[in-house]
Design a protein around this motif. Structure first.
Motif, PDB file in Angstrom:
ATOM      1  N   ASP A   1      40.540   6.601  36.873  1.00  0.00           N
ATOM      2  CA  ASP A   1      41.153   7.387  35.807  1.00  0.00           C
ATOM      3  C   ASP A   1      40.594   8.803  35.786  1.00  0.00           C
ATOM      4  O   ASP A   1      41.343   9.784  35.759  1.00  0.00           O
ATOM      5  N   HIS A   2      39.287   8.929  35.831  1.00  0.00           N
ATOM      6  CA  HIS A   2      38.686  10.261  35.760  1.00  0.00           C
ATOM      7  C   HIS A   2      38.887  11.058  37.039  1.00  0.00           C
ATOM      8  O   HIS A   2      39.024  12.287  36.985  1.00  0.00           O
ATOM      9  N   ARG A   3      38.945  10.394  38.188  1.00  0.00           N
ATOM     10  CA  ARG A   3      39.281  11.139  39.413  1.00  0.00           C
ATOM     11  C   ARG A   3      40.703  11.685  39.316  1.00  0.00           C
ATOM     12  O   ARG A   3      40.967  12.815  39.748  1.00  0.00           O
ATOM     13  N   ALA A   4      41.625  10.904  38.751  1.00  0.00           N
ATOM     14  CA  ALA A   4      42.996  11.396  38.574  1.00  0.00           C
ATOM     15  C   ALA A   4      43.003  12.623  37.665  1.00  0.00           C
ATOM     16  O   ALA A   4      43.709  13.606  37.930  1.00  0.00           O
ATOM     17  N   GLN A   5      42.211  12.581  36.606  1.00  0.00           N
ATOM     18  CA  GLN A   5      42.112  13.739  35.715  1.00  0.00           C
ATOM     19  C   GLN A   5      41.513  14.933  36.454  1.00  0.00           C
ATOM     20  O   GLN A   5      41.983  16.070  36.298  1.00  0.00           O
ATOM     21  N   LEU A   6      40.485  14.675  37.244  1.00  0.00           N
ATOM     22  CA  LEU A   6      39.876  15.748  38.032  1.00  0.00           C
ATOM     23  C   LEU A   6      40.866  16.334  39.032  1.00  0.00           C
ATOM     24  O   LEU A   6      40.940  17.559  39.191  1.00  0.00           O
ATOM     25  N   LEU A   7      41.615  15.461  39.704  1.00  0.00           N
ATOM     26  CA  LEU A   7      42.590  15.949  40.681  1.00  0.00           C
ATOM     27  C   LEU A   7      43.626  16.848  40.010  1.00  0.00           C
ATOM     28  O   LEU A   7      44.026  17.880  40.569  1.00  0.00           O
ATOM     29  N   ARG A   8      44.051  16.482  38.818  1.00  0.00           N
ATOM     30  CA  ARG A   8      45.004  17.336  38.095  1.00  0.00           C
ATOM     31  C   ARG A   8      44.370  18.670  37.738  1.00  0.00           C
ATOM     32  O   ARG A   8      44.970  19.739  37.916  1.00  0.00           O
ATOM     33  N   THR A   9      43.158  18.641  37.239  1.00  0.00           N
ATOM     34  CA  THR A   9      42.465  19.877  36.888  1.00  0.00           C
ATOM     35  C   THR A   9      42.266  20.741  38.128  1.00  0.00           C
ATOM     36  O   THR A   9      42.496  21.952  38.097  1.00  0.00           O
ATOM     37  N   LEU A  10      41.852  20.116  39.225  1.00  0.00           N
ATOM     38  CA  LEU A  10      41.657  20.861  40.471  1.00  0.00           C
ATOM     39  C   LEU A  10      42.976  21.461  40.964  1.00  0.00           C
ATOM     40  O   LEU A  10      43.011  22.597  41.435  1.00  0.00           O
ATOM     41  N   HIS A  11      44.049  20.705  40.847  1.00  0.00           N
ATOM     42  CA  HIS A  11      45.377  21.215  41.207  1.00  0.00           C
ATOM     43  C   HIS A  11      45.706  22.453  40.371  1.00  0.00           C
ATOM     44  O   HIS A  11      46.192  23.466  40.897  1.00  0.00           O
ATOM     45  N   ASP A  12      45.448  22.356  39.070  1.00  0.00           N
ATOM     46  CA  ASP A  12      45.719  23.482  38.181  1.00  0.00           C
ATOM     47  C   ASP A  12      44.861  24.698  38.524  1.00  0.00           C
ATOM     48  O   ASP A  12      45.252  25.827  38.227  1.00  0.00           O
ATOM     49  N   LEU A  13      43.710  24.456  39.143  1.00  0.00           N
ATOM     50  CA  LEU A  13      42.828  25.555  39.563  1.00  0.00           C
ATOM     51  C   LEU A  13      43.214  26.102  40.940  1.00  0.00           C
ATOM     52  O   LEU A  13      42.541  26.984  41.464  1.00  0.00           O
ATOM     53  N   GLY A  14      44.286  25.551  41.529  1.00  0.00           N
ATOM     54  CA  GLY A  14      44.770  26.067  42.804  1.00  0.00           C
ATOM     55  C   GLY A  14      44.352  25.279  44.025  1.00  0.00           C
ATOM     56  O   GLY A  14      44.637  25.681  45.159  1.00  0.00           O
ATOM     57  N   CYS A  15      43.668  24.162  43.841  1.00  0.00           N
ATOM     58  CA  CYS A  15      43.255  23.333  44.980  1.00  0.00           C
ATOM     59  C   CYS A  15      44.428  22.487  45.461  1.00  0.00           C
ATOM     60  O   CYS A  15      45.234  22.024  44.662  1.00  0.00           O
ATOM     61  N   LYS A  16      44.494  22.288  46.760  1.00  0.00           N
ATOM     62  CA  LYS A  16      45.504  21.391  47.327  1.00  0.00           C
ATOM     63  C   LYS A  16      44.876  20.002  47.384  1.00  0.00           C
ATOM     64  O   LYS A  16      44.078  19.696  48.262  1.00  0.00           O
ATOM     65  N   THR A  17      45.228  19.182  46.418  1.00  0.00           N
ATOM     66  CA  THR A  17      44.645  17.843  46.309  1.00  0.00           C
ATOM     67  C   THR A  17      45.533  16.815  46.998  1.00  0.00           C
ATOM     68  O   THR A  17      46.686  17.097  47.312  1.00  0.00           O
ATOM     69  N   GLY A  18      44.989  15.645  47.211  1.00  0.00           N
ATOM     70  CA  GLY A  18      45.738  14.569  47.850  1.00  0.00           C
ATOM     71  C   GLY A  18      45.627  13.281  47.061  1.00  0.00           C
ATOM     72  O   GLY A  18      45.124  13.251  45.944  1.00  0.00           O
ATOM     73  N   SER A  19      46.071  12.226  47.687  1.00  0.00           N
ATOM     74  CA  SER A  19      46.087  10.914  47.062  1.00  0.00           C
ATOM     75  C   SER A  19      44.701  10.282  47.062  1.00  0.00           C
ATOM     76  O   SER A  19      43.900  10.511  47.959  1.00  0.00           O
ATOM     77  N   GLN A  20      44.468   9.434  46.082  1.00  0.00           N
ATOM     78  CA  GLN A  20      43.263   8.609  46.061  1.00  0.00           C
ATOM     79  C   GLN A  20      43.636   7.134  46.148  1.00  0.00           C
ATOM     80  O   GLN A  20      42.859   6.264  45.797  1.00  0.00           O
ATOM     81  N   ASP A  21      44.829   6.839  46.615  1.00  0.00           N
ATOM     82  CA  ASP A  21      45.315   5.462  46.668  1.00  0.00           C
ATOM     83  C   ASP A  21      44.400   4.571  47.504  1.00  0.00           C
ATOM     84  O   ASP A  21      44.060   4.901  48.643  1.00  0.00           O
ATOM     85  N   TYR A  22      44.047   3.459  46.931  1.00  0.00           N
ATOM     86  CA  TYR A  22      43.189   2.481  47.605  1.00  0.00           C
ATOM     87  C   TYR A  22      43.785   2.019  48.927  1.00  0.00           C
ATOM     88  O   TYR A  22      43.067   1.856  49.916  1.00  0.00           O
TER      89      TYR A  22
END
Length: 168
Positions: A134-155
């Motif tokens: 849950d918190h990694r998903a929140q971090l990924l969204r925040t990082l995306h909003d900061l301009g980072c190109k994020t990817g999946s964390q799917d198990y």
């Protein structure tokens, strides 16, 4: 349900935490790292500190040991201190998981606080994994909003590269 399955899940959990740190957290400017966010625990820095502290507390409870001292406010501004703390917490988690046996998954080791005394080990282990996701998903969204190109964390993508039995 067995201990090996949890070790495998935690190998993924640790890998995803490290991937986010190495790919994104280290590249953030100090301003981006501490930038306020209105959701959940706030900034990237606060999200990371929350993840570290929660995992330290739950695994200390499972192991019946005292958790690490809380992070000092000054440590929250120092990425190296945060990374060092995260590595210490992860090492403790790995040590606990390495010694975990199938029959222990049904133990109730937590005595305090009262509300947690009936929790079974596998329930706590699953909680920590889902909390981290849950918190990694929140971090990924925040990082995306900061301009980072994020990817999946799917198990499942981890499983493709790390079939069951490859351990921690």
């Amino acid at each position: 349900m067995n201990a090996d399955a949890f070790r495998h899940l935690y190998a993924w959990h640790f890998a995803e935490n490290r991937k986010i740190w190495d790919a994104h957290i280290t590249a953030l400017s100090p301003e981006q790292f501490t930038q306020a966010a209105d959701y959940s625990h706030g900034s990237v820095r606060k999200q990371i500190a929350h993840l570290i502290e929660v995992e330290a507390v739950w695994f200390s409870e499972l192991a019946g040991i005292e958790p690490c001292d809380p992070l000092l406010p000054v440590d929250l501004d120092d990425r190296q201190s945060l990374r060092t703390r995260w590595d210490i917490v992860e090492a403790r988690m790995r040590a606990y998981l390495a010694d975990l046996h199938d029959d222990a998954l049904f133990d109730k080791p937590i005595q305090d606080p009262e509300e947690d005394k009936d929790l079974i080990v596998w329930q706590v282990l699953l909680h920590v994994i889902t909390h981290g996701t849950d918190h990694r998903a929140q971090l990924l969204r925040t990082l995306h909003d900061l301009g980072c190109k994020t990817g999946s964390q799917d198990y499942i993508f981890y499983v493709y590269d790390h079939p069951m039995g490859t351990g921690l």
